[in-house]
Design a protein around this motif. Structure first.
Motif, short mmCIF file in Angstrom:
data_model
loop_
_atom_site.label_atom_id
_atom_site.label_comp_id
_atom_site.label_asym_id
_atom_site.label_seq_id
_atom_site.Cartn_x
_atom_site.Cartn_y
_atom_site.Cartn_z
N ARG A 292 -68.46 68.00 21.03
CA ARG A 292 -66.76 68.89 21.36
C ARG A 292 -66.98 68.63 23.00
NH1 ARG A 292 -62.84 67.58 21.57
NH2 ARG A 292 -60.43 69.02 21.23
N CYS A 293 -67.83 69.11 23.84
CA CYS A 293 -67.27 68.86 25.86
C CYS A 293 -67.36 67.58 25.77
CB CYS A 293 -68.66 69.70 26.69
SG CYS A 293 -68.37 71.34 26.07
N ARG A 294 -68.30 66.24 25.44
CA ARG A 294 -68.36 65.41 26.34
C ARG A 294 -66.54 64.41 25.43
NH1 ARG A 294 -73.61 65.96 24.29
NH2 ARG A 294 -73.61 65.50 22.12
N GLU A 295 -66.51 65.27 24.15
CA GLU A 295 -64.89 64.54 23.99
C GLU A 295 -64.06 64.78 25.23
OE1 GLU A 295 -64.70 65.35 19.61
OE2 GLU A 295 -66.12 64.33 18.77
N LEU A 296 -64.27 66.06 25.20
CA LEU A 296 -63.05 66.45 26.37
C LEU A 296 -62.81 65.96 27.44
CD1 LEU A 296 -63.00 69.98 25.03
CD2 LEU A 296 -61.11 68.76 24.60
N GLY A 297 -64.14 65.39 27.88
CA GLY A 297 -64.30 64.39 29.18
C GLY A 297 -65.65 64.57 30.08
N ALA A 298 -66.39 65.89 29.39
CA ALA A 298 -67.90 65.44 30.33
C ALA A 298 -68.90 64.93 30.61
CB ALA A 298 -68.32 67.09 29.57
N ASP A 299 -69.10 64.35 31.58
CA ASP A 299 -70.34 62.92 31.98
C ASP A 299 -71.55 63.39 31.44
OD1 ASP A 299 -68.48 61.01 33.34
OD2 ASP A 299 -68.23 63.09 34.08
N ILE A 300 -72.08 65.60 31.66
CA ILE A 300 -73.40 66.24 31.65
C ILE A 300 -72.89 67.24 30.84
CG2 ILE A 300 -75.58 66.61 32.84
CD1 ILE A 300 -74.35 65.17 35.12
N THR A 301 -74.44 67.32 29.87
CA THR A 301 -73.90 68.04 29.20
C THR A 301 -75.43 69.50 28.72
OG1 THR A 301 -73.89 66.43 26.82
CG2 THR A 301 -72.28 67.32 27.76
N VAL A 302 -75.46 69.79 28.58
CA VAL A 302 -77.05 71.26 28.74
C VAL A 302 -76.92 71.61 28.03
CG1 VAL A 302 -78.65 71.88 30.50
CG2 VAL A 302 -77.23 70.10 31.56
N SER A 303 -77.65 71.64 27.30
CA SER A 303 -78.26 73.49 26.29
C SER A 303 -78.64 73.94 26.75
CB SER A 303 -79.14 72.60 24.56
OG SER A 303 -79.08 73.82 23.82
N TYR A 304 -77.89 75.54 27.05
CA TYR A 304 -78.31 76.69 27.80
C TYR A 304 -79.38 77.03 26.88
CZ TYR A 304 -75.63 79.48 25.15
OH TYR A 304 -74.84 80.57 23.86
#
Length: 330
Positions: free
Chosen positions: A182-194
């Motif tokens: 969902r974060c990528r759909e909103l526009g995030a380039d880099i997503t990290v699982s904490y």
């Protein structure tokens, strides 16, 4: 009128929707609203538990934002009239059928957004504006990291930066594959699982060693050292939450060579004139992009105010994305 009352500090079950004394007429510069909806913020959970009392003179009813219709205006108020549809940044009192608020903390409902969903905008918009765009002054082309990207603040911050700083690199952390998507759909380039990745290593590698120019952090102590280590030269860390604790070790020798800075900001206890300035900045900076659909409220679900206990349990469980709305009136 009715409001959510808290019998004693504790779990969600201490809350109930009950009849309470009516509000007095609005004073000079104030506006009374018939509340249509409010939204659940993490600060609401803390207040319910007895850890986040309202500022002196503020209603002890929970609720930091709402949408509704103007019921009455006090002397000196000229921009609003009874019947106007607005949303409001509050110091408290949103979980009620009526609330009184300084006129400077009202916002018109932006075009393309329903009055119901507008209840989820004021707190996140004012937080992101005052931290990322005002205090940290994120520039286009810089690297921005927001922790908790699937939260209300996170989903708004990602969209706002993508809309208004289009060349920025946006990184975020979240706790599940669904939230990261969902974060990528909103526009995030880099997503990290904490949960199973090191955000410092991932962001540093993805930015060719540059790191983050601005970090918006909701964790506090548990992330402090790692956030500081990730800051780029002249980087700015802005702490807005303490979910990971209140006391951490700040290595000044890690800040000095970078000319980096650490800021800790809250919104609720600011003086009314500061809130009015922030609200004005939100209206000027964000509202056109909201009206154009480039920034949208991300709503997980809408529940009736009578289900406030379930709403708090949902937010405590961290299974939601965006805002949980409580519908109060039609």
């Amino acid at each position: 009128m009715h409001a959510v009352t808290v019998s004693a500090p504790g779990g969600p079950d201490v809350m109930s929707w009950a009849e309470v004394p009516d509000l007095p007429a609005p004073g000079p510069g104030e506006v009374t609203l018939d509340v249509v909806a409010t939204a659940v913020n993490r600060a609401d959970l803390l207040q319910r538990q007895g850890f986040y009392p309202p500022p002196p003179g503020v209603s002890d009813t929970i609720g930091l934002e709402c949408s509704g219709r103007v019921r009455a205006v006090g002397s000196g108020v000229t921009e609003y009239a009874p019947g106007d549809e607005v949303c409001a940044l509050l110091a408290g009192g949103g979980y009620a059928s009526q609330v009184t608020v300084p006129a400077g903390q009202l916002l018109p409902v932006p075009g393309g957004v329903s009055l119901l969903h507008a209840a989820g905008l004021p707190e996140v918009a004012c937080t992101v504006y005052s931290t990322v765009f005002e205090r940290a002054a994120l520039a286009d082309g810089e690297v921005f990291l927001v922790h908790g990207g699937a939260s209300g603040i996170g989903t708004f911050a990602i969209q706002a930066v993508r809309a208004l700083r289009p060349a920025a690199v946006i990184a975020t952390t979240a706790g599940s594959p669904e939230k990261l998507a969902r974060c990528r759909e909103l526009g995030a380039d880099i997503t990290v699982s904490y949960r199973d990745e090191d955000f410092v290593d991932r962001v540093r590698k993805a930015t060719d060693g540059h790191g983050a120019d601005v970090i918006l952090d909701n964790m506090g102590a548990s992330y402090l050292e790692r956030n500081v280590s990730l800051l780029a030269a002249d980087g700015r860390l802005v702490v807005i939450g303490l979910q990971g604790g209140t006391k951490g070790t700040l290595n000044l020798s890690a800040l000095l060579p970078k000319r980096a800075s650490v800021h800790a900001l809250s919104l609720r206890a600011r003086p009314a004139e500061q809130k009015a300035r922030i609200v004005s900045g939100v209206r000027e900076t964000f509202w056109p992009a909201v009206a154009q659909g480039r920034i949208q409220p991300v709503i997980d679900c809408v529940l009736p105010i009578a289900d406030v206990v379930e709403a708090h349990r949902l937010v405590e469980g961290l299974g939601h994305v965006g805002k949980v709305i409580l519908e109060v009136g039609g």
